[in-house]
Design a protein around this motif. Sequence first.
Motif, PDB file in Angstrom:
ATOM      1  N   ASN A   8       0.808  -1.220   0.000  1.00 47.17           N
ATOM      2  CA  ASN A   8       0.000   0.000   0.000  1.00 47.17           C
ATOM      3  C   ASN A   8       0.839   1.266   0.000  1.00 47.17           C
ATOM      4  O   ASN A   8       0.331   2.344  -0.322  1.00 47.17           O
ATOM      5  N   ALA A   9       2.107   1.169   0.338  1.00 47.13           N
ATOM      6  CA  ALA A   9       2.978   2.343   0.375  1.00 47.13           C
ATOM      7  C   ALA A   9       3.171   2.952  -1.009  1.00 47.13           C
ATOM      8  O   ALA A   9       3.426   4.153  -1.125  1.00 47.13           O
ATOM      9  N   ARG A  10       3.007   2.175  -2.037  1.00 46.24           N
ATOM     10  CA  ARG A  10       3.202   2.710  -3.396  1.00 46.24           C
ATOM     11  C   ARG A  10       2.204   3.793  -3.741  1.00 46.24           C
ATOM     12  O   ARG A  10       2.418   4.594  -4.634  1.00 46.24           O
ATOM     13  N   TRP A  11       1.063   3.856  -3.035  1.00 37.09           N
ATOM     14  CA  TRP A  11       0.044   4.860  -3.315  1.00 37.09           C
ATOM     15  C   TRP A  11       0.290   6.159  -2.554  1.00 37.09           C
ATOM     16  O   TRP A  11      -0.457   7.113  -2.714  1.00 37.09           O
ATOM     17  N   SER A  12       1.309   6.221  -1.728  1.00 37.41           N
ATOM     18  CA  SER A  12       1.540   7.386  -0.873  1.00 37.41           C
ATOM     19  C   SER A  12       2.054   8.589  -1.656  1.00 37.41           C
ATOM     20  O   SER A  12       2.925   8.466  -2.513  1.00 37.41           O
ATOM     21  N   ILE A  13       1.521   9.744  -1.311  1.00 32.04           N
ATOM     22  CA  ILE A  13       2.028  10.993  -1.890  1.00 32.04           C
ATOM     23  C   ILE A  13       3.417  11.276  -1.317  1.00 32.04           C
ATOM     24  O   ILE A  13       4.327  11.657  -2.040  1.00 32.04           O
ATOM     25  N   ASP A  14       3.558  11.078  -0.013  1.00 31.78           N
ATOM     26  CA  ASP A  14       4.841  11.278   0.668  1.00 31.78           C
ATOM     27  C   ASP A  14       5.684  10.014   0.499  1.00 31.78           C
ATOM     28  O   ASP A  14       5.264   8.932   0.887  1.00 31.78           O
ATOM     29  N   LYS A  15       6.854  10.139  -0.060  1.00 34.63           N
ATOM     30  CA  LYS A  15       7.702   8.971  -0.316  1.00 34.63           C
ATOM     31  C   LYS A  15       8.608   8.619   0.864  1.00 34.63           C
ATOM     32  O   LYS A  15       9.320   7.630   0.825  1.00 34.63           O
ATOM     33  N   ARG A  16       8.569   9.419   1.932  1.00 38.82           N
ATOM     34  CA  ARG A  16       9.344   9.118   3.144  1.00 38.82           C
ATOM     35  C   ARG A  16       8.456   8.312   4.092  1.00 38.82           C
ATOM     36  O   ARG A  16       7.906   8.826   5.041  1.00 38.82           O
ATOM     37  N   ILE A  17       8.357   7.031   3.807  1.00 40.03           N
ATOM     38  CA  ILE A  17       7.429   6.167   4.530  1.00 40.03           C
ATOM     39  C   ILE A  17       8.188   5.423   5.626  1.00 40.03           C
ATOM     40  O   ILE A  17       9.149   4.704   5.346  1.00 40.03           O
ATOM     41  N   PRO A  18       7.759   5.580   6.876  1.00 39.64           N
ATOM     42  CA  PRO A  18       8.440   4.856   7.961  1.00 39.64           C
ATOM     43  C   PRO A  18       8.164   3.361   7.875  1.00 39.64           C
ATOM     44  O   PRO A  18       7.119   2.946   7.378  1.00 39.64           O
ATOM     45  N   SER A  19       9.123   2.568   8.341  1.00 34.05           N
ATOM     46  CA  SER A  19       8.935   1.117   8.272  1.00 34.05           C
ATOM     47  C   SER A  19       8.261   0.618   9.542  1.00 34.05           C
ATOM     48  O   SER A  19       8.313   1.257  10.593  1.00 34.05           O
ATOM     49  N   LEU A  20       7.649  -0.536   9.431  1.00 34.18           N
ATOM     50  CA  LEU A  20       6.970  -1.161  10.571  1.00 34.18           C
ATOM     51  C   LEU A  20       7.970  -1.523  11.649  1.00 34.18           C
ATOM     52  O   LEU A  20       7.672  -1.457  12.830  1.00 34.18           O
TER      53      LEU A  20
END
Length: 192
Positions: free
Chosen positions: A80-92
């Motif tokens: 689901n992270a591929r749909w994010s506007i912000d590309k700085r996605i924290p990891s689980l």
Amino acid sequence: AYHRTSLRCHPDKVCGQGEGARKAADEHYKKVNRAYAVLSDRQKRVGYDSLDATSDNLPTQQEVQEGGFFSVMTYYFEINARWSIDKRIPSLGNPSTPMPEVERFYHFWEGFKTWRDFSQDAEHDPEMAANRYERRAIQKDNEKAAKTRKADETRRLSTLVALAKQLDPRIRAADLEARKKKEDLAKMKQQK
């Protein structure tokens, strides 16, 4: 690549092979042109890319328990992270990730902003309308359906985050620790 394919499958190239071949080539040529029109228009391309249904599934509690929380949930959040506007996605993270990072992860996903657009998933094509009134009615119906799909997407992601928070062993441990501290504090007050 488009121009080469367009020239290769143009209906005039098969005019000597009969009417059936010409109709088939004509249909193929129209499909190639529609594909090019979608892929070359940025707005239509976003809509087309948003139609990937493979990432719309959610894990079950049983799947998470059998496959392990971190491996299963990491997989679903990465999809689901591929749909994010912000590309700085924290990891689980993992079992030893500090609580501030865990909280940052869930804060990000609770406020998740997506670029996903469902306008291309229209039931009716406005171009096929007989007049402008019918075209406007079709566009209005399509916009309503797209908003509904967007709301469904938001609900789906909220469900994923809620399931993750419910099953996250780090949050469970922190809640247990906080409850224990509260009980200890209450016992100390009673003893005074």
